[in-house]
Scaffold this motif. Structure first.
Motif, mmCIF file in Angstrom:
data_model
loop_
_atom_site.group_PDB
_atom_site.id
_atom_site.type_symbol
_atom_site.label_atom_id
_atom_site.label_comp_id
_atom_site.label_asym_id
_atom_site.label_seq_id
_atom_site.Cartn_x
_atom_site.Cartn_y
_atom_site.Cartn_z
ATOM 1 N N GLU A 167 1.184 -1.107 -0.144
ATOM 2 C CA GLU A 167 0.274 0.202 -0.111
ATOM 3 C C GLU A 167 0.709 1.896 -0.115
ATOM 4 O OE1 GLU A 167 -2.973 2.541 2.374
ATOM 5 O OE2 GLU A 167 -2.558 -0.131 3.145
ATOM 6 N N ASN A 168 2.172 0.975 0.505
ATOM 7 C CA ASN A 168 2.522 2.764 1.035
ATOM 8 C C ASN A 168 4.417 2.442 -0.731
ATOM 9 O OD1 ASN A 168 1.666 3.863 3.462
ATOM 10 N ND2 ASN A 168 1.817 1.976 3.957
ATOM 11 N N LYS A 169 4.185 1.360 -0.637
ATOM 12 C CA LYS A 169 5.249 1.222 -1.950
ATOM 13 C C LYS A 169 6.541 1.657 -1.439
ATOM 14 C CE LYS A 169 2.362 3.416 -6.056
ATOM 15 N NZ LYS A 169 2.262 4.067 -7.156
ATOM 16 N N GLN A 170 6.825 0.546 -0.082
ATOM 17 C CA GLN A 170 7.699 0.552 0.439
ATOM 18 C C GLN A 170 8.869 -0.903 -0.341
ATOM 19 O OE1 GLN A 170 9.310 2.532 2.929
ATOM 20 N NE2 GLN A 170 11.035 1.358 2.082
ATOM 21 N N LEU A 171 9.877 -0.125 -0.403
ATOM 22 C CA LEU A 171 10.896 -1.144 -1.150
ATOM 23 C C LEU A 171 11.314 -1.941 0.644
ATOM 24 C CD1 LEU A 171 12.425 -2.619 -3.124
ATOM 25 C CD2 LEU A 171 14.514 -0.949 -2.150
ATOM 26 N N PHE A 172 11.362 -3.496 0.331
ATOM 27 C CA PHE A 172 11.131 -4.249 1.477
ATOM 28 C C PHE A 172 12.528 -5.141 1.156
ATOM 29 C CE2 PHE A 172 10.139 -7.431 4.126
ATOM 30 C CZ PHE A 172 10.319 -7.194 6.142
#
Length: 448
Positions: A140-145
């Protein structure tokens, strides 16, 4: 994966020291204590700008898998200190939270890292259930993980980069066991997602070798008494046992089998590399166990010897004298932070979309495992696989497919399964703005 090694969680004490580079160490925040109202940051932006680069980690430092998270934190810290907490000429701040194995904490702390701490990258999660709890928030937050703990495979997600051993990459073990011991095997399977999916792959690979299970026993995770199981194994008289046993309760099988005089080789997709029973159990309980993973402490390369020596010098609890072991999850965390470092250096920025583009270009590096390449299409690592035999004294020997001792991996440059590669091409079918965020598992017959 679930791996409970009991007292092994004492390997490293909690460190709550705060300094300008590394802060919030091993903090456990209760589910109700995190308030995020009005705190949302720019989606997918991270710290950006010219201030500090912020890296967040979510590795359990307490609970059943506390020993795993502490090892991962120790590897991460070693790398950051070697780099003097500096990247692209900017200071690196490491924000490390301890979810304690609780999925609610994983969700809350993921939101906190993104929306309050404004991190550029998150590395973490141990169990697949942890990962799946937080993945919708990441997407949802377009966070690289970065997810870097061994699992059954199947994540096909624009925002996830994964470097660890997958069950499908362990195929050489099945080939070896059938070729060297026979076609009839007895499968002991932990009865949850990892065990069931991994067994599906194992059965398929065995079938391609003309082998099949004489029985598949799906065992609840809390099971610790195996007398009836041992009796059934004797009745079926298999050539070997496939172990997908997981957790401290199920590991009691090996001691009970040895005490009963059961004398069969084990082909394990779940033991030794990540859970080091050959160190924690007295010989000869694990003798004649064969295990195939991308990393073992004993890998006989100069790069690995230097890594193990440096890690154990900093962390004596992981030495043999202290009953410790440099296990698979430590090497995976080491490679994960290095992959990110390389991607940022090549991108020349911490902009997350630009960093991901460098991952997808196919990052390559030497590592304690050997050469590792990031596959841009699947967002998984291509790596060597090593076949280890546990000897009578619980030392490790590496073998080739004929059972001869070797100092080489049994398979080189092993990718994800062909089935998964056919289902997951994130370069062609996904983008930052229109992402694919799936979790794919094969049904019966899909692997044929």
């Amino acid at each position: 994966m679930s791996r409970d090694m009991g007292d092994a969680s004492k390997n490293r004490s909690s460190d709550t020291t705060t300094n300008r580079r590394r802060f919030l160490k091993s903090v456990t925040v209760s589910a109700g204590a995190v308030s995020l109202g009005g705190c949302a940051g720019q989606v997918g932006s991270g710290g950006g700008g010219e201030g500090p680069i912020r890296i967040g980690t979510l590795y359990d430092n307490s609970g059943p898998l506390g020993f795993v998270g502490k090892g991962k934190d120790a590897a991460t810290e070693m790398w950051l200190e070697q780099q003097d907490y500096e990247l692209l000429g900017r200071e690196v701040e490491w924000i490390d939270y301890n979810p304690g194995g609780d999925n609610t904490e994983y969700k809350n702390l993921t939101r906190k890292l993104i929306q309050q701490d404004d991190v550029d990258m998150i590395l973490g999660a141990l169990l697949s259930s942890n990962r799946e709890a937080l993945r919708p928030i990441v997407d949802e937050n377009k966070q690289l993980f970065s997810y870097n703990d061994w699992y059954e495979g199947g994540v096909c997600d624009e925002f996830m980069v994964i470097n660890t051993t997958l069950t499908s990459q362990q195929r050489p073990l099945i080939d070896f066991m059938v070729e060297n011991f026979g076609s009839d095997y007895y499968a002991l399977v932990a009865d949850y997602n990892y065990g069931r999916v991994s067994n599906r792959y194992a059965r398929h690979y065995a079938g391609e070798n003309g082998a099949e299970p004489v029985n598949e026993e799906f065992i609840p995770l809390e099971t610790s008494e195996f007398g009836s199981t041992i009796n059934r194994i004797r009745e079926e008289d298999p050539d070997w046992i496939l172990s997908l046993l997981v957790g401290s309760a199920q590991y009691s099988f090996f001691k009970q089998a040895e005490s009963s005089g059961l004398d069969l080789p084990y082909g394990s997709l779940a033991n030794i590399a990540g859970t080091y029973e050959h160190v924690s159990f007295d010989p000869p309980v694990m003798a004649d166990t064969y295990s195939c993973f991308s990393y073992f402490q004993e890998i006989p390369t100069e790069t690995n010897r230097e890594f193990v020596e440096a890690f154990q010098e900093r962390n004596p609890a992981y030495t043999k004298e202290e009953g410790g072991y440099v296990f698979l999850s430590i090497a995976d965390a080491w490679n994960a932070i290095r992959f990110y470092w390389n991607a940022v250096e090549q991108a020349g920025t911490v902009d997350q979309e630009a960093v991901l583009a460098e991952y997808e270009n196919g990052l390559e590096m030497d590592s304690p495992k050997g050469p590792v390449t990031f596959n841009g299409e699947t967002h998984h690592a291509t790596q060597n696989m090593w076949l280890a035999k546990v000897n009578d004294d619980h030392s490790i020997s590496f073998l080739d497919m004929d059972g001869n001792e070797t100092e080489e991996p049994i398979a080189e440059n092993v990718e994800t399964s062909e089935w998964f590669r056919n289902q997951c091409n994130l370069v062609e079918n996904s983008s930052w703005d229109e992402p694919q965020t799936d979790y794919l598992t094969p049904d019966e017959g899909d692997l044929s």
